[in-house]
Design a protein around this motif. Structure first.
Motif, PDB file in Angstrom:
ATOM      1  N   HIS A 169       0.814  -1.217   0.000  1.00 14.41           N
ATOM      2  CA  HIS A 169       0.000   0.000   0.000  1.00 14.41           C
ATOM      3  C   HIS A 169       0.845   1.263   0.000  1.00 14.41           C
ATOM      4  CE1 HIS A 169       0.346   0.010   4.450  1.00 14.41           C
ATOM      5  NE2 HIS A 169      -0.026   1.277   4.379  1.00 14.41           N
ATOM      6  N   ARG A 170       2.019   1.235   0.604  1.00 11.91           N
ATOM      7  CA  ARG A 170       2.897   2.416   0.588  1.00 11.91           C
ATOM      8  C   ARG A 170       3.374   2.703  -0.840  1.00 11.91           C
ATOM      9  NH1 ARG A 170       2.551   6.340   3.282  1.00 11.91           N
ATOM     10  NH2 ARG A 170       2.814   7.455   1.380  1.00 11.91           N
ATOM     11  N   GLU A 171       3.721   1.653  -1.563  1.00 13.11           N
ATOM     12  CA  GLU A 171       4.156   1.793  -2.960  1.00 13.11           C
ATOM     13  C   GLU A 171       3.025   2.364  -3.823  1.00 13.11           C
ATOM     14  OE1 GLU A 171       5.235  -1.209  -6.616  1.00 13.11           O
ATOM     15  OE2 GLU A 171       5.904  -1.778  -4.614  1.00 13.11           O
ATOM     16  N   ILE A 172       1.814   1.899  -3.587  1.00 15.68           N
ATOM     17  CA  ILE A 172       0.659   2.389  -4.350  1.00 15.68           C
ATOM     18  C   ILE A 172       0.431   3.868  -4.060  1.00 15.68           C
ATOM     19  CG2 ILE A 172      -1.847   2.206  -4.617  1.00 15.68           C
ATOM     20  CD1 ILE A 172      -1.492  -0.846  -4.120  1.00 15.68           C
ATOM     21  N   ILE A 173       0.476   4.258  -2.785  1.00 17.37           N
ATOM     22  CA  ILE A 173       0.292   5.665  -2.419  1.00 17.37           C
ATOM     23  C   ILE A 173       1.391   6.519  -3.041  1.00 17.37           C
ATOM     24  CG2 ILE A 173       0.350   7.318  -0.501  1.00 17.37           C
ATOM     25  CD1 ILE A 173      -1.121   5.167   1.176  1.00 17.37           C
ATOM     26  N   ASP A 174       2.624   6.046  -2.986  1.00 16.15           N
ATOM     27  CA  ASP A 174       3.735   6.807  -3.578  1.00 16.15           C
ATOM     28  C   ASP A 174       3.553   6.967  -5.083  1.00 16.15           C
ATOM     29  OD1 ASP A 174       4.874   7.044  -1.072  1.00 16.15           O
ATOM     30  OD2 ASP A 174       6.378   5.466  -1.404  1.00 16.15           O
ATOM     31  N   ASP A 175       3.113   5.916  -5.751  1.00 15.41           N
ATOM     32  CA  ASP A 175       2.877   5.975  -7.193  1.00 15.41           C
ATOM     33  C   ASP A 175       1.770   6.985  -7.510  1.00 15.41           C
ATOM     34  OD1 ASP A 175       3.273   5.013  -9.942  1.00 15.41           O
ATOM     35  OD2 ASP A 175       1.268   4.145  -9.701  1.00 15.41           O
TER      36      ASP A 175
ATOM     37  N   LEU B 257      -6.429   8.841   0.990  1.00 14.50           N
ATOM     38  CA  LEU B 257      -5.779   7.588   0.590  1.00 14.50           C
ATOM     39  C   LEU B 257      -4.790   7.117   1.651  1.00 14.50           C
ATOM     40  CD1 LEU B 257      -5.295   8.124  -3.242  1.00 14.50           C
ATOM     41  CD2 LEU B 257      -7.108   6.883  -2.045  1.00 14.50           C
ATOM     42  N   GLU B 258      -4.111   8.058   2.298  1.00 17.17           N
ATOM     43  CA  GLU B 258      -3.224   7.699   3.414  1.00 17.17           C
ATOM     44  C   GLU B 258      -4.033   7.005   4.510  1.00 17.17           C
ATOM     45  OE1 GLU B 258       0.002   7.880   3.951  1.00 17.17           O
ATOM     46  OE2 GLU B 258       0.788   9.408   2.582  1.00 17.17           O
ATOM     47  N   THR B 259      -5.155   7.602   4.862  1.00 21.07           N
ATOM     48  CA  THR B 259      -5.998   7.066   5.929  1.00 21.07           C
ATOM     49  C   THR B 259      -6.543   5.694   5.541  1.00 21.07           C
ATOM     50  OG1 THR B 259      -6.599   9.301   6.607  1.00 21.07           O
ATOM     51  CG2 THR B 259      -8.039   7.512   7.349  1.00 21.07           C
TER      52      THR B 259
ATOM     53  N   PRO C 141      -5.671  -1.598   3.566  1.00 19.36           N
ATOM     54  CA  PRO C 141      -4.773  -1.573   2.401  1.00 19.36           C
ATOM     55  C   PRO C 141      -5.383  -2.202   1.147  1.00 19.36           C
ATOM     56  CG  PRO C 141      -3.585  -2.284   4.353  1.00 19.36           C
ATOM     57  CD  PRO C 141      -5.043  -2.210   4.721  1.00 19.36           C
ATOM     58  N   GLU C 142      -6.293  -3.147   1.299  1.00 19.41           N
ATOM     59  CA  GLU C 142      -6.906  -3.800   0.142  1.00 19.41           C
ATOM     60  C   GLU C 142      -7.678  -2.794  -0.713  1.00 19.41           C
ATOM     61  OE1 GLU C 142      -7.638  -6.532  -2.686  1.00 19.41           O
ATOM     62  OE2 GLU C 142      -6.236  -6.700  -1.026  1.00 19.41           O
ATOM     63  N   PHE C 143      -8.228  -1.754  -0.082  1.00 18.85           N
ATOM     64  CA  PHE C 143      -8.930  -0.716  -0.838  1.00 18.85           C
ATOM     65  C   PHE C 143      -8.002  -0.103  -1.870  1.00 18.85           C
ATOM     66  CE2 PHE C 143      -9.829   3.703  -1.699  1.00 18.85           C
ATOM     67  CZ  PHE C 143     -11.147   3.666  -2.097  1.00 18.85           C
ATOM     68  N   LEU C 144      -6.769   0.173  -1.479  1.00 17.53           N
ATOM     69  CA  LEU C 144      -5.812   0.776  -2.401  1.00 17.53           C
ATOM     70  C   LEU C 144      -5.465  -0.173  -3.543  1.00 17.53           C
ATOM     71  CD1 LEU C 144      -3.403   2.639   0.020  1.00 17.53           C
ATOM     72  CD2 LEU C 144      -5.281   3.573  -1.334  1.00 17.53           C
ATOM     73  N   HIS C 145      -5.403  -1.449  -3.263  1.00 15.52           N
ATOM     74  CA  HIS C 145      -5.152  -2.437  -4.328  1.00 15.52           C
ATOM     75  C   HIS C 145      -6.288  -2.402  -5.352  1.00 15.52           C
ATOM     76  CE1 HIS C 145      -1.613  -4.294  -2.568  1.00 15.52           C
ATOM     77  NE2 HIS C 145      -2.213  -4.215  -1.401  1.00 15.52           N
ATOM     78  N   LYS C 146      -7.520  -2.335  -4.861  1.00 15.26           N
ATOM     79  CA  LYS C 146      -8.680  -2.270  -5.762  1.00 15.26           C
ATOM     80  C   LYS C 146      -8.652  -0.977  -6.576  1.00 15.26           C
ATOM     81  CE  LYS C 146     -11.566  -5.059  -2.737  1.00 15.26           C
ATOM     82  NZ  LYS C 146     -12.691  -5.042  -1.802  1.00 15.26           N
ATOM     83  N   TYR C 147      -8.358   0.126  -5.912  1.00 23.06           N
ATOM     84  CA  TYR C 147      -8.280   1.413  -6.610  1.00 23.06           C
ATOM     85  C   TYR C 147      -7.208   1.362  -7.688  1.00 23.06           C
ATOM     86  CZ  TYR C 147      -7.553   6.319  -7.592  1.00 23.06           C
ATOM     87  OH  TYR C 147      -7.416   7.515  -8.236  1.00 23.06           O
ATOM     88  N   ASN C 148      -6.062   0.810  -7.338  1.00 20.47           N
ATOM     89  CA  ASN C 148      -4.949   0.728  -8.283  1.00 20.47           C
ATOM     90  C   ASN C 148      -5.314  -0.127  -9.490  1.00 20.47           C
ATOM     91  OD1 ASN C 148      -2.208   1.439  -8.943  1.00 20.47           O
ATOM     92  ND2 ASN C 148      -1.630  -0.647  -8.419  1.00 20.47           N
ATOM     93  N   MET C 149      -6.014  -1.216  -9.269  1.00 18.11           N
ATOM     94  CA  MET C 149      -6.425  -2.072 -10.382  1.00 18.11           C
ATOM     95  C   MET C 149      -7.393  -1.336 -11.302  1.00 18.11           C
ATOM     96  SD  MET C 149      -6.693  -5.730  -8.457  1.00 18.11           S
ATOM     97  CE  MET C 149      -7.002  -6.666  -9.939  1.00 18.11           C
TER      98      MET C 149
END
Length: 124
Positions: A13-19, A31-33, A39-47
């Motif tokens: 999730h840190r890598e996703i936020i940085d990207d 997104l930080e919060t 963290p799975e939320f960020l994976h879904k967002y990234n996909m």
């Protein structure tokens, strides 16, 4: 759904936020919060984000111009700037962007166009 294949092809999730921060030029606090809480939320967002940036039945450029219109309708200036940069990176021409501006004006009015004022400076 964009979030299927749970977590595949996603970094931490840190890598996703940085990207996302690098693409946006800022780090959305929400997104930080969410990254801390789920963290799975960020994976879904990234996909989902990667799906927009990939050619499919519609070319990525077209999907990004559609996203530009949507975020303009929401009057999110930072989002508009991000989508404008993405559109330009993906080959959108000034003419295509200005035609998208016509759609924004017709569907969402002057406030949505005003949200594009800083992003439009990228066309100069």
């Amino acid at each position: 759904m964009c979030g299927e294949n749970k977590g595949k092809g996603c970094g931490g999730h840190r890598e996703i936020i940085d990207d996302m921060s690098n693409k946006l030029g800022f780090t959305p606090q929400i997104l930080e919060t969410l990254g801390e809480l789920e963290p799975e939320f960020l994976h879904k967002y990234n996909m989902c984000n990667n799906k927009i940036l990939s050619d499919g039945a519609l070319p990525a450029k077209t999907k990004i111009l559609m996203a530009l219109a949507v975020v303009a309708s929401k009057q999110c200036e930072r989002c508009v700037a991000s989508q404008m940069k993405s559109a330009l990176k993906n080959g959108a021409t000034k003419e295509e962007i200005m035609e998208t501006m016509d759609v924004i004006f017709i569907t969402s009015g002057a406030p949505a166009v005003a949200a594009c004022r800083d992003a439009l400076k990228l066309l100069k």
